[in-house]
Enzyme design. Sequence first.
Site, PDB file in Angstrom:
ATOM      1  N   LYS A   5       0.832  -1.205   0.000  1.00  0.00           N
ATOM      2  CA  LYS A   5       0.000   0.000   0.000  1.00  0.00           C
ATOM      3  C   LYS A   5       0.870   1.259   0.000  1.00  0.00           C
ATOM      4  CE  LYS A   5      -3.678   2.637   0.573  1.00  0.00           C
ATOM      5  NZ  LYS A   5      -3.292   3.794   1.341  1.00  0.00           N
ATOM      6  N   GLU A  48       1.182   6.833  -6.546  1.00  0.00           N
ATOM      7  CA  GLU A  48       0.096   7.814  -6.632  1.00  0.00           C
ATOM      8  C   GLU A  48       0.644   9.236  -6.652  1.00  0.00           C
ATOM      9  OE1 GLU A  48      -3.076   7.279  -3.572  1.00  0.00           O
ATOM     10  OE2 GLU A  48      -2.606   9.358  -3.070  1.00  0.00           O
TER      11      GLU A  48
END
Lengths: 325, 325, 325, 325
Positions: free
Chosen positions: A189, A196
């Site tokens: 993550k 991102e």
Amino acid sequence: MRIAMIGLGRMGANIARRLMRAGHELVVYDRNAEAVDGLAKEGAIAATGLEDVKAKLATPAVFWVMLPAGGPTESTITDIAALADAGDVVIDGGNTFYKDDIRRAKELDEKGIHYVDVGTSGGVWGLDRGYCMMIGGPDQVVRDRDPIFDALAPGIGTIERTPKRENFDSRAEKGYIHAGPAGAGHFVKMIHNGIEYGLMQAFAEGFDILKSKSSDKLPEDQRYDINLADVAEVWRRGSVISSWLLDLTAIALANNPTLSNFSGNVADSGEGQWTVEAAMEEAVPANVLTTALFARYRSRVEHTFADQVLSAMRFGFGGHVEIPQ
Amino acid sequence: MRIAMIGLGRMGANIARRLMRAGHELVVYDRNAEAVDGLAKEGAIAATGLEDVKAKLATPAVFWVMLPAGGPTESTITDIAALADAGDVVIDGGNTFYKDDIRRAKELDEKGIHYVDVGTSGGVWGLDRGYCMMIGGPDQVVRDRDPIFDALAPGIGTIERTPKRENFDSRAEKGYIHAGPAGAGHFVKMIHNGIEYGLMQAFAEGFDILKSKSSDKLPEDQRYDINLADVAEVWRRGSVISSWLLDLTAIALANNPTLSNFSGNVADSGEGQWTVEAAMEEAVPANVLTTALFARYRSRVEHTFADQVLSAMRFGFGGHVEIPQ
Amino acid sequence: MRIAMIGLGRMGANIARRLMRAGHELVVYDRNAEAVDGLAKEGAIAATGLEDVKAKLATPAVFWVMLPAGGPTESTITDIAALADAGDVVIDGGNTFYKDDIRRAKELDEKGIHYVDVGTSGGVWGLDRGYCMMIGGPDQVVRDRDPIFDALAPGIGTIERTPKRENFDSRAEKGYIHAGPAGAGHFVKMIHNGIEYGLMQAFAEGFDILKSKSSDKLPEDQRYDINLADVAEVWRRGSVISSWLLDLTAIALANNPTLSNFSGNVADSGEGQWTVEAAMEEAVPANVLTTALFARYRSRVEHTFADQVLSAMRFGFGGHVEIPQ
Amino acid sequence: MRIAMIGLGRMGANIARRLMRAGHELVVYDRNAEAVDGLAKEGAIAATGLEDVKAKLATPAVFWVMLPAGGPTESTITDIAALADAGDVVIDGGNTFYKDDIRRAKELDEKGIHYVDVGTSGGVWGLDRGYCMMIGGPDQVVRDRDPIFDALAPGIGTIERTPKRENFDSRAEKGYIHAGPAGAGHFVKMIHNGIEYGLMQAFAEGFDILKSKSSDKLPEDQRYDINLADVAEVWRRGSVISSWLLDLTAIALANNPTLSNFSGNVADSGEGQWTVEAAMEEAVPANVLTTALFARYRSRVEHTFADQVLSAMRFGFGGHVEIPQ
């Protein structure tokens, strides 16, 4: 399956809701009693504290902790560990640093308590779209909670299937993976968020160059006055860079083409920094991910001391006086 | 040697002065009559225009043009070309883009006029320290003006000599080189400035990290309140990073330890950009030189549109509201 | 002053030598008996182990530890602490991470032992040029060892003095500073190395662009065949970027203009990484220092997995087949 | 509508096919007669040369040129201009630099010929998915060819619609925009590709850090052996970074999890470089887009001269010998 949700902020509350929609029984607790009452009205079993949570769970008990990373998560898990039985499961669904997971898993393991870390992406859209989950922990413990993860994940849906996936774990297609032992979920993550940042910065720079093409700093015959909302929209249609972040940009620009509702102070959570640290530990060059992080630091100050040092040097060797802003 | 100086700004005037100190005869001209008068009082031969300059020069005439790059230099050289004779020499000592040199040299060559480009480093200190010069042009034309370059250069001085230099051109040790044909001088000077940007930014970032180590954003036991002026000074003494830019930083910090006299709007001249263009033409990665240039762009705006795009996306996927600055 | 040197590698041995030249008495120890013998022949007092070192020192004893950072330094200091008395002084002159200094200083302080960290720059040239030192530790403990630091430092020498230095600590002009409490010395040295990486990369990129200007990938009329050794030499003379690193580059290029004696696998010690970590803790953008570090990572692998991912994507959307190298 | 396609490489041939499928009449020409024959068998009208093309078109004639940017496109458009009539339309669908469009449009305009530039994204998938098009040129000329663009574009399809789009040009939702006057189409496409480079590099770095987490350079208890194919797949499902480039990465990794079929020599077309140039002209910092471009340069050489310069300096100040690769 009965499961407890500790922490009923936006993420925790929505995860609880999505689980209830799928038929799971939720025991809910938050320091904020109103948040507990709200979920109780939607069908959850209200708890008044962690001991009450434990009392209302089956054996083995499953605690999903959804709190800010760091202090709040740490102290809550310590408290749970004090009252949990061997075989119980603690799930940390927040944004914990994966090395903290590794440490905690060892500590809990000494008491026979299982620790599972779940990196969760999906933000405010997850309640309806489902959550993309990256899970770390012991294999059987994770498998035994499959109904939970299956309910939270988006499912295969209408997204085009990747060829040759039949050779791989089918959970990935439903929207969750068991990435490895303790910490592996948050590690994956973390990298997700690092990427991102890079993707966001790439779009941001591109739109900035488009917008600044109308600048009166350019010669008049080299200017274009480009409709950014239309550009974002058209790129959603068959272009190589179509993506959810572009969809969101298109929404924002259609709503306010100058984005004047945003001043541009951009926060960063820890994941960007941890990603750079991981890259350095591995001696992997990560220029884009790093520079994306640094752009956020830069966005939050008017001038850096570095800028002043540059001005001082330029004055020193060239007598250059600063240009007015 | 008699030579004309066209353009009597700080650089042109000081170069003229240094040449006169060495016994050269200077014909001087500037649109600003006061500047001409000033130099005349110091011993220069005043000229009232380019034709007058030409009339007052020997044959072949040597014109040193020291004007802002671009329009002013371009038009002046065009005017000189119109009145020069074959064999005359035009020296562009400004910050011209080297591809303009190549073009101009060809144009002037058709009339038999020689073109020499001189990249000049030394800034406000050059009058006393001497100028470091990188020269492009025909070999013999450059050699014939050796007394000019020799007078302007710092000379060997007290700087420690590099071993094995006996195999190389001795002019480099005196502070000037003939780098190659037309444009080569400005090309080398351009790279010099590109490097300069990178060096400056490296120092700037380092001092920023030192200064920010006292920030109250850090836990109290992780702060240091470091005397930056002392650090700059000590690094001048035997450290690997000792350099003239560090000397200048030490001067600035000793004068004002917070550099509060500089706000940090940092200009860039064309060379940084041209260096990046050259790198791209050659497919050479130049991350440091480029990021140093971009830091200057960034220093001149409060927020970029890119920052606003980031904020808009973060609101889109996470409901994140901007942090206050 | 009598002082022990523990660790007689190149740095430790030369520091011992420079101290002896200044009249200090050196007790020397190294696991390698030959190294001890060598120094003993130059006048040092040989010791056979740490206890013997302690026995041969005055009270309070001063131990200068000059070993590789990490394990060797850590275990040696632990051993010294076991046999040292309250009031004794342990100096770590290696490249220790400053947070380790903070921890150690606390541990030793519980036994009344003083801890001093000294970041040392100067490399193989330090014996003759002197060492630039950045010192952390208790004020009086540092002051009491002033003869040691004074002897090691380059001294004021012939370097031009910075104006207005009379308002500052005079030690900086001699080449050492007391930067702050425990760890501050190594912190400043760490930033020094971070800057060093940035400066080196700026020069490296610039020379790469100069060299590649002769590439046959460029159109023939846009190539220059520039003598890099001459360029490095001329920039030493009055240019803005004159510096010791440039001096070294000039030496290397005069020795071998193609640098064919170097293949370009570039190591990094920890300081570059720690500098980036410090920048991130402070939220200071440090693009140049970071990208300089990453260039070293990249220099050590033929291809990154990242490159392969790019190729895979390009094949995916465009059917692009990789270009041959 | 009848239209000519000049250049029947993969892109040109597929665009012709997609137009024919929509009922348009295609006059096709390529230097390669086989390519012409192939399309003719699929229903196109074969032409033997540009004059023949012109003869077979209606009035005004519409020429779509789909050739490599630079020389081939330039000379073909020059040839077309020589035989076209006022009112005819030349469309450049290739990857032309937008400043060339501006120049050409002016030249053709003098003869009354209209020039339209179309940046086309979609790659090998465009035939079936449709092409995303960014168009520059005179408003009415573009509007009059709407059936062409409408047929090539993907159309609204099943992609979720952006709220508030009713205030904007509806063409964007179908997959094409009229971005502005001559060059604006290629300018927007250029920025698209610049962003594409940045997005790709962000993914590439992230996957590299994931992969290298299994490296035996890391301490054994800090390694994860992560299934990259599963990670790419799960991120497609509800995560913030879901995107077409991620889809392609998932396909590549499911096909070959180590990507051993790609060595990692990554080409770049001109758009990445032009994007950086545009950013510099506008003084917009574009760190991510630039560093993504530089990573490609770096992927294509084993060692840079910059690396060698670093090694030479390290040897110079520290006696450091290069580490073996």
